[in-house]
Write a protein that holds these residues in place. Sequence first.
Motif, PDB file in Angstrom:
ATOM      1  N   VAL A  65      14.259  26.031   7.500  1.00  0.00           N
ATOM      2  CA  VAL A  65      14.807  24.684   7.627  1.00  0.00           C
ATOM      3  C   VAL A  65      13.890  23.667   6.952  1.00  0.00           C
ATOM      4  N   ILE A  66      12.598  23.783   7.180  1.00  0.00           N
ATOM      5  CA  ILE A  66      11.637  22.854   6.574  1.00  0.00           C
ATOM      6  C   ILE A  66      11.708  22.934   5.052  1.00  0.00           C
ATOM      7  N   LYS A  67      11.839  24.129   4.522  1.00  0.00           N
ATOM      8  CA  LYS A  67      11.988  24.289   3.070  1.00  0.00           C
ATOM      9  C   LYS A  67      13.284  23.632   2.589  1.00  0.00           C
ATOM     10  N   ASP A  68      14.354  23.784   3.369  1.00  0.00           N
ATOM     11  CA  ASP A  68      15.657  23.212   2.995  1.00  0.00           C
ATOM     12  C   ASP A  68      15.659  21.686   2.982  1.00  0.00           C
ATOM     13  N   TYR A  69      14.692  21.059   3.653  1.00  0.00           N
ATOM     14  CA  TYR A  69      14.642  19.595   3.662  1.00  0.00           C
ATOM     15  C   TYR A  69      14.452  19.019   2.268  1.00  0.00           C
ATOM     16  N   LYS A  70      14.021  19.822   1.305  1.00  0.00           N
ATOM     17  CA  LYS A  70      13.904  19.354  -0.084  1.00  0.00           C
ATOM     18  C   LYS A  70      15.276  18.985  -0.650  1.00  0.00           C
ATOM     19  N   ASN A  71      16.317  19.594  -0.097  1.00  0.00           N
ATOM     20  CA  ASN A  71      17.679  19.347  -0.540  1.00  0.00           C
ATOM     21  C   ASN A  71      18.236  18.146   0.226  1.00  0.00           C
ATOM     22  N   GLU A  72      18.645  17.134  -0.485  1.00  0.00           N
ATOM     23  CA  GLU A  72      19.158  15.906   0.143  1.00  0.00           C
ATOM     24  C   GLU A  72      20.456  16.123   0.917  1.00  0.00           C
ATOM     25  N   SER A  73      21.115  17.251   0.729  1.00  0.00           N
ATOM     26  CA  SER A  73      22.343  17.517   1.478  1.00  0.00           C
ATOM     27  C   SER A  73      22.073  18.376   2.717  1.00  0.00           C
ATOM     28  N   THR A  74      20.820  18.486   3.113  1.00  0.00           N
ATOM     29  CA  THR A  74      20.452  19.182   4.350  1.00  0.00           C
ATOM     30  C   THR A  74      20.317  18.157   5.465  1.00  0.00           C
ATOM     31  N   TYR A  75      21.032  18.428   6.566  1.00  0.00           N
ATOM     32  CA  TYR A  75      20.995  17.553   7.740  1.00  0.00           C
ATOM     33  C   TYR A  75      20.779  18.443   8.958  1.00  0.00           C
ATOM     34  N   HIS A  76      19.550  18.521   9.399  1.00  0.00           N
ATOM     35  CA  HIS A  76      19.208  19.390  10.531  1.00  0.00           C
ATOM     36  C   HIS A  76      18.136  18.686  11.353  1.00  0.00           C
ATOM     37  N   TRP A  77      18.546  18.127  12.480  1.00  0.00           N
ATOM     38  CA  TRP A  77      17.640  17.336  13.300  1.00  0.00           C
ATOM     39  C   TRP A  77      17.182  18.088  14.543  1.00  0.00           C
ATOM     40  N   ALA A  78      15.936  17.880  14.905  1.00  0.00           N
ATOM     41  CA  ALA A  78      15.431  18.233  16.225  1.00  0.00           C
ATOM     42  C   ALA A  78      15.716  17.028  17.117  1.00  0.00           C
ATOM     43  N   ILE A  79      16.166  17.283  18.338  1.00  0.00           N
ATOM     44  CA  ILE A  79      16.427  16.208  19.292  1.00  0.00           C
ATOM     45  C   ILE A  79      15.222  16.098  20.212  1.00  0.00           C
ATOM     46  N   GLU A  80      14.604  14.932  20.198  1.00  0.00           N
ATOM     47  CA  GLU A  80      13.423  14.688  21.037  1.00  0.00           C
ATOM     48  C   GLU A  80      13.799  13.681  22.122  1.00  0.00           C
ATOM     49  N   TYR A  81      13.434  14.033  23.351  1.00  0.00           N
ATOM     50  CA  TYR A  81      13.733  13.192  24.517  1.00  0.00           C
ATOM     51  C   TYR A  81      12.487  13.152  25.392  1.00  0.00           C
ATOM     52  N   GLU A  82      12.034  11.948  25.693  1.00  0.00           N
ATOM     53  CA  GLU A  82      10.827  11.752  26.494  1.00  0.00           C
ATOM     54  C   GLU A  82       9.650  12.570  25.960  1.00  0.00           C
ATOM     55  N   GLY A  83       9.534  12.577  24.628  1.00  0.00           N
ATOM     56  CA  GLY A  83       8.418  13.253  23.966  1.00  0.00           C
ATOM     57  C   GLY A  83       8.539  14.760  23.860  1.00  0.00           C
ATOM     58  N   LYS A  84       9.672  15.332  24.285  1.00  0.00           N
ATOM     59  CA  LYS A  84       9.877  16.780  24.227  1.00  0.00           C
ATOM     60  C   LYS A  84      10.997  17.106  23.253  1.00  0.00           C
ATOM     61  N   MET A  85      10.828  18.174  22.498  1.00  0.00           N
ATOM     62  CA  MET A  85      11.872  18.664  21.605  1.00  0.00           C
ATOM     63  C   MET A  85      12.793  19.540  22.442  1.00  0.00           C
ATOM     64  N   ILE A  86      14.038  19.085  22.669  1.00  0.00           N
ATOM     65  CA  ILE A  86      14.912  19.733  23.649  1.00  0.00           C
ATOM     66  C   ILE A  86      16.216  20.286  23.075  1.00  0.00           C
ATOM     67  N   GLY A  87      16.467  20.065  21.782  1.00  0.00           N
ATOM     68  CA  GLY A  87      17.725  20.532  21.222  1.00  0.00           C
ATOM     69  C   GLY A  87      17.806  20.289  19.730  1.00  0.00           C
ATOM     70  N   SER A  88      18.987  20.534  19.185  1.00  0.00           N
ATOM     71  CA  SER A  88      19.183  20.345  17.750  1.00  0.00           C
ATOM     72  C   SER A  88      20.598  19.874  17.477  1.00  0.00           C
ATOM     73  N   ILE A  89      20.754  19.243  16.336  1.00  0.00           N
ATOM     74  CA  ILE A  89      22.075  18.839  15.852  1.00  0.00           C
ATOM     75  C   ILE A  89      22.044  18.953  14.336  1.00  0.00           C
ATOM     76  N   SER A  90      23.096  19.558  13.797  1.00  0.00           N
ATOM     77  CA  SER A  90      23.109  19.882  12.368  1.00  0.00           C
ATOM     78  C   SER A  90      24.473  19.589  11.750  1.00  0.00           C
ATOM     79  N   VAL A  91      24.451  19.447  10.436  1.00  0.00           N
ATOM     80  CA  VAL A  91      25.662  19.275   9.646  1.00  0.00           C
ATOM     81  C   VAL A  91      25.802  20.506   8.770  1.00  0.00           C
ATOM     82  N   MET A  92      27.006  21.051   8.737  1.00  0.00           N
ATOM     83  CA  MET A  92      27.243  22.205   7.875  1.00  0.00           C
ATOM     84  C   MET A  92      28.617  22.077   7.238  1.00  0.00           C
TER      85      MET A  92
END
Length: 182
Positions: A60-87
């Motif tokens: 995923v980190i490598k794919d961030y070079k591509n501007e059409s990559t949308y892959h977020w980590a969801i952080e809540y109260e300082g914790k990474m608790i989920g993800s949301i992506s576009v495909m």
Amino acid sequence: MIIHKGTKEIRTNRLLLRRYRLSDAAEMFEHYAGDERVTKYLSWTTYSKASDIIPFLEMVIKDYKNESTYHWAIEYEGKMIGSISVMAIDNLRNNCEVGYCIGYDFWNKGITSEALASVIAFLFEEVGMHRIMAKHDIDNPASGAVMRKCGMTYEGRFKEYYLRHDGTYSDALVYGIVKENN
């Protein structure tokens, strides 16, 4: 017309949607990727240990070079608790599909709806999407509730669309939303 922006940081009242980091493996495992209650309806199986998540994060980190990559980590109260992506981005028709997951301890708190609403707004307002779709397993109605809460409407049912981890098939319920031209 779509103008890809890549996975830009998005802040909401309670959340930070951001790019993944390699250091997220432990929290990803702890909060959702190692929990069968969460992965039951997803396309990927439960991870057995945090270190197994590293190759996914590297990809995923490598794919961030591509501007059409949308892959977020969801952080809540300082914790990474989920993800949301576009495909399934369709640049010709200006549409895409979104998918998400969140840790069991964070269900029913409006967090997923808040994340999805912010991503829908980003895709319509900044990227130029015209239509956004999402699907969920028929036995996971809470996911459909998230979609409806974010303004998506039920569009149909794909018979035996998902092949579950246990080898059974399930129907997918399809929701969509179209950008309103004001």
